[in-house]
Design an enzyme around this catalytic site. Structure first.
Site, PDB file in Angstrom:
ATOM      1  N   HIS A 119     -30.495  55.202   4.275  1.00 43.17           N
ATOM      2  CA  HIS A 119     -31.414  54.240   3.643  1.00 43.17           C
ATOM      3  C   HIS A 119     -32.801  54.832   3.454  1.00 43.17           C
ATOM      4  CE1 HIS A 119     -28.414  51.113   3.862  1.00 43.17           C
ATOM      5  NE2 HIS A 119     -28.182  51.468   5.116  1.00 43.17           N
ATOM      6  N   LYS A 175     -52.084  61.097  31.534  1.00 44.13           N
ATOM      7  CA  LYS A 175     -50.949  60.456  32.198  1.00 44.13           C
ATOM      8  C   LYS A 175     -51.057  58.938  32.217  1.00 44.13           C
ATOM      9  CE  LYS A 175     -47.182  60.484  34.671  1.00 44.13           C
ATOM     10  NZ  LYS A 175     -45.977  60.665  33.854  1.00 44.13           N
ATOM     11  N   ARG A 212     -54.863  63.431  34.819  1.00 49.37           N
ATOM     12  CA  ARG A 212     -55.453  62.211  34.282  1.00 49.37           C
ATOM     13  C   ARG A 212     -56.458  62.511  33.163  1.00 49.37           C
ATOM     14  NH1 ARG A 212     -54.494  57.968  37.646  1.00 49.37           N
ATOM     15  NH2 ARG A 212     -56.130  56.785  36.655  1.00 49.37           N
ATOM     16  N   GLU A 251     -44.366  65.284  22.062  1.00 52.38           N
ATOM     17  CA  GLU A 251     -45.579  65.249  22.880  1.00 52.38           C
ATOM     18  C   GLU A 251     -45.856  66.569  23.604  1.00 52.38           C
ATOM     19  OE1 GLU A 251     -45.672  62.277  25.985  1.00 52.38           O
ATOM     20  OE2 GLU A 251     -43.558  62.545  26.417  1.00 52.38           O
ATOM     21  N   ASN A 310     -64.138  55.909  36.046  1.00 54.83           N
ATOM     22  CA  ASN A 310     -62.915  55.880  35.249  1.00 54.83           C
ATOM     23  C   ASN A 310     -62.796  54.492  34.669  1.00 54.83           C
ATOM     24  OD1 ASN A 310     -60.308  56.007  34.215  1.00 54.83           O
ATOM     25  ND2 ASN A 310     -59.349  55.606  36.193  1.00 54.83           N
ATOM     26  N   GLY A 311     -62.767  54.397  33.336  1.00 53.18           N
ATOM     27  CA  GLY A 311     -62.668  53.089  32.692  1.00 53.18           C
ATOM     28  C   GLY A 311     -63.581  53.047  31.487  1.00 53.18           C
ATOM     29  N   TRP A 347     -61.124  62.362  30.699  1.00 54.98           N
ATOM     30  CA  TRP A 347     -60.417  62.191  29.422  1.00 54.98           C
ATOM     31  C   TRP A 347     -61.376  61.403  28.554  1.00 54.98           C
ATOM     32  CZ3 TRP A 347     -58.335  58.224  26.335  1.00 54.98           C
ATOM     33  CH2 TRP A 347     -57.392  58.630  25.390  1.00 54.98           C
ATOM     34  N   LYS A 377     -40.331  62.925  23.665  1.00 53.77           N
ATOM     35  CA  LYS A 377     -40.500  64.033  24.616  1.00 53.77           C
ATOM     36  C   LYS A 377     -40.824  65.306  23.866  1.00 53.77           C
ATOM     37  CE  LYS A 377     -40.913  62.424  27.384  1.00 53.77           C
ATOM     38  NZ  LYS A 377     -41.014  61.184  28.082  1.00 53.77           N
ATOM     39  N   GLU A 410     -36.521  58.223  22.770  1.00 55.91           N
ATOM     40  CA  GLU A 410     -37.149  58.871  23.923  1.00 55.91           C
ATOM     41  C   GLU A 410     -37.109  60.402  23.782  1.00 55.91           C
ATOM     42  OE1 GLU A 410     -39.078  58.244  26.115  1.00 55.91           O
ATOM     43  OE2 GLU A 410     -38.808  59.724  27.703  1.00 55.91           O
ATOM     44  N   CYS A 426     -59.083  59.551  33.228  1.00 57.16           N
ATOM     45  CA  CYS A 426     -60.089  60.146  34.115  1.00 57.16           C
ATOM     46  C   CYS A 426     -59.623  60.004  35.556  1.00 57.16           C
ATOM     47  CB  CYS A 426     -61.473  59.516  33.992  1.00 57.16           C
ATOM     48  SG  CYS A 426     -62.162  59.592  32.353  1.00 57.16           S
TER      49      CYS A 426
END
Ligand code: F6R
Length: 618
Positions: free
Chosen positions: A514, A613, A27, A498, A104-105, A78, A495, A491, A2
């Site tokens: 394996h 983010k 955000r 996502e 936000n939280g 969010w 990328k 990584e 948020c």
């Protein structure tokens, strides 16, 4: 997650708030809302979905002068508690609609507070944890908003950054934070709050970073600060010298592409002040300048290094492990912060803790740091955000000078985190004599070349764009490599998944047989990262094994290597450097591949679904 903003000044608040929210949309974009105080009336407008829907909603009203007012607060959400909907969007108000709150939280004791407030006759409208804050402030309101806020804080458990306005007090915004970011911008005749600096840059570069439980009271002419008991305190402003355009797209179609392209500069900035190589002087531990962060020889006595981080930053930590063990011969354990904090870890006072976080606000990462700190550990933070919680709480801070990273998918933060880790590894190696002067000189010379080499890779990005245009519909993409290349594979796969929603995984190439090779079929693209010279023959066999099962194979390797010419269907070249430094280069083709795949699929790489983010929830 948020983003919150607040403005009090002489301009119309609506456009200022909307512009601020635009900068914070990364955000969260489940919904957006604003509350404006004009002619002693609090007007709240909110809308489910991206900010543009709110803009559409308020446009006509604002043009008709129906949303006039020179102070207000805003929010981009969010969702955590309560589905994305108009009702659950912020700002939330008390029953009478005179107090508005953006948050936000997460309020952890919201259920208890909700039932307590219900017992006091409060009727709730939304399913959010935030709504309890508005009612609680109203419950304590006795003509003084600051006092009502300090009283309410005593009852709140959890994390919050709050912007609060009250119809009865048209001359002030009250803001407070605990474990969620909040910055106050001090302008001339106007003052602002925001979750992040880019939202303030158009108005001011003088900012105050609030510490946990500190309260700011903003009027048009001044900002006053208070502790949680309402006692006035002094705070010093910091000056932000980012270029405002650094927080804009600068001609690129997306922030992600811009940030991929910013890597040469970000790497240079992160490295420049920290090495002192001079042909006329011999190279030794003093050639690396980590004094600025307070790093001294005592850190070299460590028996073990523990690294905790999340996501991309954790992948940087894995590369850190290889570097610390290779150059400083210190056993290193990289751990996922959300795992580390719950596994009852073993502490040793001689351990070094390295905590890596672009935002410096990731909840699990902060919790891992606090756990280590409580147990007496010495903490080095690697972060990109000056004044972030991580930066404030760690013993030493090494900043990645990458500039603001706006795209949700991390790129320049990753490569600059690596730059910091290599510098620490070389410094430790020099201090512990596990790295000879010649090796150190070679390593530093190679580091200095990295930014220009990154630039060269970007110069050939059309190859990757062309390849992506042929492959973007592949249903499975597997990255594989060994050692440093395996970490880069992790990584690279992250990328791709996502931002393009392609099923992509990473494998240590030796592990393929394996189990994972059972997944390989003609619908698979395998990308082999091959920069560890002594393992070329092993990698070549692994690539052939996948090709024998019908996979197409691309290889990322050095420009002067012909080893894979006959095996690979496609080759991406990176300039020659030390095998141990390749992650800062070999990840760039993978970043570009992910970016182009996302765009070719018609997606928005800057705003991948379900992601935000800054992950400030656990
Ligand atoms: C992936 C990505 C995330 C972050 C993770 C940690 O592209 O950006 O995996 O790396 O959420 O974030 P920070 O580094 O801010 O702690």
């Amino acid at each position: 997650m948020c983003g919150i903003v607040g403005y009090i000044g002489r301009e119309d608040a609506v456009p200022v708030l909307l512009k601020g929210l635009k900068k914070l949309e990364y955000r969260g974009y489940d919904s957006a809302g604003i509350a404006v105080l004009g002619a002693r009336r609090l007007l709240v407008r909110k809308s489910k979905g991206a900010l543009k829907y709110l803009e559409e909603k308020v446009d006509a009203e604002f043009s008709a002068g129906e949303l006039a007012g020179t102070m207000g607060i805003g929010h981009t959400r969010w969702a955590t508690h309560g589905e994305p909907s108009d009702i659950n969007s912020h700002p939330h108000t008390d029953v009478s609609g005179k107090i508005a709150v953006v948050h936000n939280g997460i309020i952890e004791n919201h259920a208890k507070l909700r039932s307590w407030l219900k017992d006091h006759g409060v009727a709730f409208r939304s399913a959010t944890d935030t709504e309890v804050i508005a009612h609680l402030i109203d419950f304590h309101y006795n003509g003084n908003l600051l006092q009502a806020v300090t009283e309410s804080l005593k009852r709140l458990e959890g994390s919050y950054a709050l912007g609060i306005i009250c119809e009865n007090e048209p001359e002030r915004i009250v803001a407070v934070r605990k474990e969620s970011p909040l910055v106050v911008g001090a302008g001339k005749g106007e003052n602002l709050i925001a979750s992040d600096v880019p939202a303030l840059l158009e108005y001011t570069r003088d900012v105050y970073y609030l510490a946990d439980r500190e309260i700011a009271v903003l009027s048009r002419e001044s900002v006053e600060f208070y502790n949680e008991d309402g006692v006035c305190i002094e705070k010093k402003a910091s000056h932000v010298d980012w270029d405002a355009s650094a927080a804009e797209k600068g001609g690129y179609e997306h922030f992600m592409l811009k940030e991929i392209h910013e890597q040469p500069k970000a790497l240079t900035d992160t490295l420049r002040a920290r090495i002192k190589t001079n042909a006329s002087k011999s190279i030794d531990s003093k050639s690396i300048n980590l004094e600025e962060i307070g790093f001294d020889a005592s850190w070299a006595e460590a028996n073990r290094i523990v690294i905790a981080a999340c996501g991309t930053a954790w992948h940087a930590g894995i590369i850190g492990k290889y570097a610390f063990e290779r150059f400083a011969r210190i056993p290193t354990e990289p751990d996922i912060a959300s795992e580390y904090r719950y596994r009852n870890p073993i502490f040793d006072p001689r351990d070094i803790f390295i905590i890596i976080s672009q935002s410096g606000e990731t909840a699990d990462t902060l919790a891992a740091m606090r756990l280590a700190k409580k147990n007496g550990a010495r903490i080095i933070a690697i972060t990109n955000v000056v004044g972030s919680t991580l930066a404030r709480e760690a013993d030493l801070v090494m900043y990645t000078w990458a500039g603001p990273e706006i795209a949700v998918a991390s790129t320049k933060a990753f490569t600059t985190q690596l730059m910091c880790l290599y510098l620490i590894a070389f410094q430790l190696g020099a201090l512990r004599n596990t790295l000879s002067k010649e090796e150190l000189a070679r390593a530093l010379a190679a580091l200095e070349l990295i930014p220009a080499q990154a630039e060269a890779i970007l110069g050939a990005k059309e190859n990757i764009q062309r390849f992506a245009s042929q492959q973007f519909n592949k249903s499975k993409v597997f990255y594989m490599g060994r050692l440093f290349d395996y970490a880069v594979s992790l990584e690279s796969a992250l990328k791709l998944k996502e931002i393009s929603y392609t099923h992509s995984e990473a494998f240590a190439a030796g592990e393929l047989k394996h189990g994972p090779i059972a997944l390989v079929d003609p619908s698979t693209l395998v990308v082999a990262i091959c920069t560890q010279q002594e393992l070329f023959d092993k990698m070549d066999s692994n690539i052939k094994e996948t090709k024998a099962r019908g996979a197409a194979a691309a290889v990322i390797t050095y420009e002067d290597v012909s080893y894979f010419d006959d095996t690979a269907d496609e080759l991406f070249r990176i300039p020659r450097t030390l095998d141990s430094l390749t992650p800062m280069l070999s990840v760039i083709p993978a970043q570009l591949y992910a970016y182009y795949t996302s765009v070719l699929k018609g997606l928005d790489p800057d705003k991948p679904r379900n992601l935000a983010k800054s992950v400030t929830v656990e």
